[in-house]
Design a protein around this motif. Structure first.
Motif, PDB file in Angstrom:
ATOM      1  N   THR A 109      -3.503   0.550  13.371  1.00  0.00           N
ATOM      2  CA  THR A 109      -4.098   1.738  13.977  1.00  0.00           C
ATOM      3  C   THR A 109      -5.561   1.812  13.591  1.00  0.00           C
ATOM      4  OG1 THR A 109      -2.015   2.980  13.799  1.00  0.00           O
ATOM      5  CG2 THR A 109      -4.013   4.262  14.168  1.00  0.00           C
ATOM      6  N   ASP A 110      -6.419   2.024  14.570  1.00  0.00           N
ATOM      7  CA  ASP A 110      -7.850   2.263  14.346  1.00  0.00           C
ATOM      8  C   ASP A 110      -8.285   3.257  15.410  1.00  0.00           C
ATOM      9  OD1 ASP A 110     -10.597   2.283  14.144  1.00  0.00           O
ATOM     10  OD2 ASP A 110     -10.852   0.119  14.304  1.00  0.00           O
ATOM     11  N   GLU A 111      -8.292   4.542  15.046  1.00  0.00           N
ATOM     12  CA  GLU A 111      -8.525   5.598  16.034  1.00  0.00           C
ATOM     13  C   GLU A 111      -9.418   6.695  15.487  1.00  0.00           C
ATOM     14  OE1 GLU A 111      -5.329   7.279  18.451  1.00  0.00           O
ATOM     15  OE2 GLU A 111      -3.973   5.892  17.436  1.00  0.00           O
ATOM     16  N   VAL A 112     -10.097   7.350  16.385  1.00  0.00           N
ATOM     17  CA  VAL A 112     -10.727   8.638  16.104  1.00  0.00           C
ATOM     18  C   VAL A 112      -9.949   9.668  16.916  1.00  0.00           C
ATOM     19  CG1 VAL A 112     -12.819  10.017  16.199  1.00  0.00           C
ATOM     20  CG2 VAL A 112     -12.971   7.559  15.743  1.00  0.00           C
ATOM     21  N   VAL A 113      -9.396  10.657  16.228  1.00  0.00           N
ATOM     22  CA  VAL A 113      -8.453  11.586  16.839  1.00  0.00           C
ATOM     23  C   VAL A 113      -9.015  12.996  16.805  1.00  0.00           C
ATOM     24  CG1 VAL A 113      -6.125  12.546  16.658  1.00  0.00           C
ATOM     25  CG2 VAL A 113      -6.521  10.147  16.090  1.00  0.00           C
ATOM     26  N   GLU A 114      -8.919  13.686  17.936  1.00  0.00           N
ATOM     27  CA  GLU A 114      -9.272  15.107  17.943  1.00  0.00           C
ATOM     28  C   GLU A 114      -8.152  15.865  17.246  1.00  0.00           C
ATOM     29  OE1 GLU A 114     -10.794  18.602  21.003  1.00  0.00           O
ATOM     30  OE2 GLU A 114     -10.288  16.610  21.761  1.00  0.00           O
ATOM     31  N   HIS A 115      -8.505  16.549  16.190  1.00  0.00           N
ATOM     32  CA  HIS A 115      -7.502  17.177  15.323  1.00  0.00           C
ATOM     33  C   HIS A 115      -7.884  18.636  15.111  1.00  0.00           C
ATOM     34  CE1 HIS A 115      -5.182  17.093  11.230  1.00  0.00           C
ATOM     35  NE2 HIS A 115      -4.465  17.591  12.208  1.00  0.00           N
ATOM     36  N   PRO A 116      -7.107  19.570  15.642  1.00  0.00           N
ATOM     37  CA  PRO A 116      -7.495  20.982  15.571  1.00  0.00           C
ATOM     38  C   PRO A 116      -7.623  21.513  14.154  1.00  0.00           C
ATOM     39  CG  PRO A 116      -5.239  20.737  16.355  1.00  0.00           C
ATOM     40  CD  PRO A 116      -5.851  19.375  16.368  1.00  0.00           C
ATOM     41  N   VAL A 155      -8.488   7.613  11.681  1.00  0.00           N
ATOM     42  CA  VAL A 155      -7.168   7.172  11.239  1.00  0.00           C
ATOM     43  C   VAL A 155      -7.127   5.652  11.232  1.00  0.00           C
ATOM     44  CG1 VAL A 155      -4.673   7.344  11.570  1.00  0.00           C
ATOM     45  CG2 VAL A 155      -6.156   9.189  12.374  1.00  0.00           C
ATOM     46  N   LEU A 156      -6.798   5.082  10.072  1.00  0.00           N
ATOM     47  CA  LEU A 156      -6.599   3.648   9.942  1.00  0.00           C
ATOM     48  C   LEU A 156      -5.234   3.396   9.326  1.00  0.00           C
ATOM     49  CD1 LEU A 156     -10.052   2.547   8.472  1.00  0.00           C
ATOM     50  CD2 LEU A 156      -9.153   1.895  10.725  1.00  0.00           C
ATOM     51  N   ARG A 157      -4.463   2.506   9.926  1.00  0.00           N
ATOM     52  CA  ARG A 157      -3.236   2.013   9.280  1.00  0.00           C
ATOM     53  C   ARG A 157      -3.306   0.495   9.285  1.00  0.00           C
ATOM     54  NH1 ARG A 157       2.007   1.025  11.418  1.00  0.00           N
ATOM     55  NH2 ARG A 157       1.576   2.369  13.200  1.00  0.00           N
ATOM     56  N   LEU A 158      -3.301  -0.058   8.087  1.00  0.00           N
ATOM     57  CA  LEU A 158      -3.470  -1.489   7.894  1.00  0.00           C
ATOM     58  C   LEU A 158      -2.223  -2.047   7.243  1.00  0.00           C
ATOM     59  CD1 LEU A 158      -6.983  -1.055   6.286  1.00  0.00           C
ATOM     60  CD2 LEU A 158      -6.478  -1.350   8.715  1.00  0.00           C
ATOM     61  N   ARG A 159      -1.792  -3.219   7.665  1.00  0.00           N
ATOM     62  CA  ARG A 159      -0.569  -3.812   7.156  1.00  0.00           C
ATOM     63  C   ARG A 159      -0.878  -5.157   6.493  1.00  0.00           C
ATOM     64  NH1 ARG A 159       2.492  -6.831  10.517  1.00  0.00           N
ATOM     65  NH2 ARG A 159       1.540  -5.657  12.253  1.00  0.00           N
ATOM     66  N   LYS A 189      -6.436  -1.334  -1.948  1.00  0.00           N
ATOM     67  CA  LYS A 189      -6.013  -2.503  -1.169  1.00  0.00           C
ATOM     68  C   LYS A 189      -5.127  -3.422  -2.004  1.00  0.00           C
ATOM     69  CE  LYS A 189      -9.070  -5.643  -0.161  1.00  0.00           C
ATOM     70  NZ  LYS A 189     -10.240  -6.336   0.439  1.00  0.00           N
ATOM     71  N   ALA A 190      -5.513  -3.603  -3.255  1.00  0.00           N
ATOM     72  CA  ALA A 190      -4.744  -4.485  -4.136  1.00  0.00           C
ATOM     73  C   ALA A 190      -3.381  -3.913  -4.482  1.00  0.00           C
ATOM     74  CB  ALA A 190      -5.531  -4.750  -5.419  1.00  0.00           C
ATOM     75  N   ALA A 191      -3.222  -2.590  -4.349  1.00  0.00           N
ATOM     76  CA  ALA A 191      -1.960  -1.937  -4.713  1.00  0.00           C
ATOM     77  C   ALA A 191      -0.912  -2.014  -3.610  1.00  0.00           C
ATOM     78  CB  ALA A 191      -2.210  -0.472  -5.071  1.00  0.00           C
ATOM     79  N   VAL A 192      -1.276  -2.526  -2.440  1.00  0.00           N
ATOM     80  CA  VAL A 192      -0.323  -2.639  -1.332  1.00  0.00           C
ATOM     81  C   VAL A 192       0.486  -3.924  -1.492  1.00  0.00           C
ATOM     82  CG1 VAL A 192      -0.039  -2.773   1.166  1.00  0.00           C
ATOM     83  CG2 VAL A 192      -1.880  -1.372   0.190  1.00  0.00           C
ATOM     84  N   ALA A 193       1.792  -3.787  -1.550  1.00  0.00           N
ATOM     85  CA  ALA A 193       2.675  -4.944  -1.683  1.00  0.00           C
ATOM     86  C   ALA A 193       2.730  -5.723  -0.371  1.00  0.00           C
ATOM     87  CB  ALA A 193       4.078  -4.474  -2.067  1.00  0.00           C
ATOM     88  N   PRO A 194       3.079  -7.017  -0.408  1.00  0.00           N
ATOM     89  CA  PRO A 194       3.276  -7.764   0.835  1.00  0.00           C
ATOM     90  C   PRO A 194       4.255  -7.038   1.761  1.00  0.00           C
ATOM     91  CG  PRO A 194       3.288  -9.250  -1.037  1.00  0.00           C
ATOM     92  CD  PRO A 194       3.268  -7.857  -1.601  1.00  0.00           C
ATOM     93  N   GLY A 195       3.869  -6.922   3.034  1.00  0.00           N
ATOM     94  CA  GLY A 195       4.676  -6.200   4.001  1.00  0.00           C
ATOM     95  C   GLY A 195       4.423  -4.712   4.015  1.00  0.00           C
ATOM     96  N   GLY A 196       3.580  -4.236   3.099  1.00  0.00           N
ATOM     97  CA  GLY A 196       3.306  -2.806   2.993  1.00  0.00           C
ATOM     98  C   GLY A 196       2.114  -2.369   3.829  1.00  0.00           C
ATOM     99  N   SER A 197       1.859  -1.061   3.821  1.00  0.00           N
ATOM    100  CA  SER A 197       0.809  -0.468   4.653  1.00  0.00           C
ATOM    101  C   SER A 197      -0.170   0.347   3.818  1.00  0.00           C
ATOM    102  CB  SER A 197       1.424   0.443   5.728  1.00  0.00           C
ATOM    103  OG  SER A 197       2.219  -0.294   6.635  1.00  0.00           O
ATOM    104  N   LEU A 198      -1.418   0.338   4.259  1.00  0.00           N
ATOM    105  CA  LEU A 198      -2.470   1.180   3.706  1.00  0.00           C
ATOM    106  C   LEU A 198      -2.914   2.132   4.800  1.00  0.00           C
ATOM    107  CD1 LEU A 198      -4.640   1.941   1.567  1.00  0.00           C
ATOM    108  CD2 LEU A 198      -6.013   0.031   2.439  1.00  0.00           C
ATOM    109  N   VAL A 199      -2.741   3.443   4.570  1.00  0.00           N
ATOM    110  CA  VAL A 199      -3.119   4.444   5.556  1.00  0.00           C
ATOM    111  C   VAL A 199      -4.295   5.238   5.004  1.00  0.00           C
ATOM    112  CG1 VAL A 199      -2.392   6.500   6.837  1.00  0.00           C
ATOM    113  CG2 VAL A 199      -0.777   4.620   6.472  1.00  0.00           C
TER     114      VAL A 199
END
Length: 200
Positions: A172-179, A190-194, A128-138
């Protein structure tokens, strides 16, 4: 040699896992982001790193296994993106790359030799600390019950461990069916945080 190093060196000594394909969920989450600097935690043999570099990102790939990193470097060279990639070996429970990045990604950062506490520490503090301002954590992980790792954290549990402050937005905050999921349920989180702020 740490327990994690010993386990993952043994893992890669017994098999090659290279498919040449990036994680489809990572591609979905990152494809529309403006390329910049990226950090891939637990990069393995480098498929996601190679894809990110091919999209214009400058990528630091990190893994605990020297064997995996050697193979990853060879794949990057074969793909013609070696000049956009740096490889670093870290046991993430002990050390972490320096700097801030426009994208930090952790895909399937599950390990039979690291518990939830270590994973929460890696994601909730260092990543979390490594994400720059405006950046994303996936963060992408298997969901439900995994045949090797047992019950896996939900997105709610991961978010609780991250302890996000007001500067963070959940895109993004999802649970995805993934074959291709290796979880018994065939589901992935799947989480994508900005991190709010302006990218240079």
């Amino acid at each position: 040699m740490s327990e994690a190093t010993e386990f993952w060196e043994g893992f890669y000594a017994e098999r090659e896992v290279w498919s040449g394909k990036p994680n489809a969920l990572l591609v979905r989450e990152v494809a529309e982001l403006r390329p910049g600097t990226a950090l891939d935690l637990g990069c393995g043999e480098g498929a996601d790193v190679v894809w990110l570099a091919s999209q214009g990102w400058r990528v630091t790939g990190v893994d605990v296994s020297a064997t995996a990193l050697k193979r990853a470097a060879a794949h990057a060279a074969e793909a013609g993106v070696a000049d956009r990639v740096e490889w670093q070996r870290h046991d993430l429970s002990v050390s972490f790359p320096d700097g801030e990045f426009d994208l930090v990604c952790a895909s399937f950062l599950h390990s039979p030799v690291a518990g939830d506490h270590e994973r929460n520490h890696i994601l909730g503090l260092a990543a979390k600390a490594a994400v720059a301002p405006g950046g994303s954590l996936v963060i992408i992980g298997h969901a439900g019950e995994h045949p090797e790792h047992g019950p896996l954290p939900t997105t709610e549990e991961v978010l609780s461990g991250l302890a996000l402050g007001p500067e963070w937005v959940i895109d993004t905050d999802e649970v995805v069916e993934h074959p291709e999921s290796k979880a018994g349920t065939g589901l992935d989180n799947v989480l994508r945080l900005r991190r709010q702020g302006l990218r240079p």
